[in-house]
Structure formats: C-alpha cells, structure tokens
Scaffold this motif. Structure first.
Motif: not given
Length: 213
Positions: A77-85
């Motif tokens: 139950r976690s939100e994971v965010r990935l940014f460019e590259n």
C-alpha cells in the motif's frame, strides 16, 4: 470528493487482489499516472506503460527523458513515483526468515524514486539501489542514484527520509544505519555512509574523504 476517491481506490484494490489467486505471474500494482516515454518489459506484458495498466512481478520499468510514472503497490500500500531517466525492476516476493510473510522487493538501477506509504499497516517493503538496500514500513522517502564523480567516488546514492523510519544497509560493507524523519545520507559503492552535513563546508568534506578506515 476526497472520500469518493479513497473509496474508488479501495474498490480497485479489492478487485485487484481477489482476481489473482490462480495466476502464475502475480499482479503487483496498477499505474496511477504515466507521462512521456514509459516502457515496461516483463513476462506478462511488454510495451508502453499507460495509466490504468496492471504492473506484474518481474516487470522492468524504464522512464525516458522528460517523463514520469507513478503506481500503487497493492500489497504494501505505497505509491511509488519514478522520474525521468529512472529504471526499476519488481522482484517476485520472497519469504524472509525474520518475517511471517513474503516481502516484495524493488530494484533501482538508476534515477530518482519516491516511495510514499498511503495506508498504515504492518507490511514491509525492500528496495535495493546500486549502493544500499532499504527496509521500510509506513515511511515516505526519496532515493536518487547519481552516476557522476563525488571526490573519489564514481557514483553514489542519496536517501532522504521525509516521514517515518528506514533502515539502510550498504551492499559493500554491510554497515547499517537508521534514518529518522528529515534526515539525508549519502551511500557509496565503496561501503561508506556520509551524512548530508558532511557536504556543507569544505573542511568537513576533506576530513570525511581522507578518513577511509
């Protein structure tokens, strides 16, 4: 409106988990948002990752320049965010000897990743970066891998804990350190930890990197 959104997310989670008991390849998350070039390669699916898509165990996710993706991990139950590259891989859950249930692991190959626990529970998450592994429960933190020189280090990872507590273990030296809310630390492939305060003036930097016991 906020309560309606929470209800919708909860409903998706229930449907998501109830539909996978007989699947050999387990579902891990669903994509909340995807912008730009976001590619997924896995045993179940391959191609562009879009909003609403299911993410499976063993999927590798690659985020291109000026791109972004976020997904909701339905187990921990976690939100994971990935940014460019950035690029990561979701590993199949493994039973850990110290825990009563299997724990999922995310491997970070590069870039910047934010993990934000949105529902408090006892479930844990392991994250492995190029320099250290992270054990977390109910925490909000940022991991960034920088593949550029820092004094005598060819590359390093930065860990910033926004809320909660995380345990870091350096993969080279096996040294462990707890981070508390608001703390930032740098971990290197050579087995060292350097608190952010080390880099706030030149004297501290020189002393830290000359003391390599």
């Amino acid at each position: 409106m906020h309560n309606l959104i929470n209800f919708f997310i909860l409903l998706l989670l229930l449907l998501f988990n109830s539909a996978q008991s007989n699947n050999k390849i387990k579902r891990f998350a669903f994509c909340l948002e995807a912008k730009g070039d976001v590619f997924r390669k896995g045993l179940a699916r391959k191609g562009n990752l879009l909003k609403g898509d299911v993410i499976y165990e063993n999927d590798k996710i690659i985020v291109g320049e000026k791109s972004y993706v976020s997904f909701l991990n339905t187990f921990e139950r976690s939100e994971v965010r990935l940014f460019e590259n950035s690029s990561i891989k979701i590993l199949k859950s493994n039973k850990q000897s110290d825990f009563s249930e299997a724990i999922h692991e995310i491997v970070i190959f590069g870039g910047k990743v934010i993990v934000d626990k949105i529902e408090l529970n006892d479930k844990a998450l392991f994250i492995q970066s190029p320099s250290s592994s992270v054990f977390s429960k109910n925490s909000h933190y940022l991991i960034e891998h920088r593949n550029k020189p820092l004094y005598n280090e060819s590359s390093y990872c930065i860990y910033t804990l926004i809320k909660g507590n995380i345990l870091l273990e350096n993969l080279e030296s096996n040294k462990m350190i707890f981070l508390n809310s608001g703390e930032t630390i740098i971990s290197t492939k050579n087995g060292k930890f350097y608190p952010l305060e080390t880099f706030r003036d030149g004297i501290n930097i020189d002393n830290a990197f000359s003391n390599r016991n």
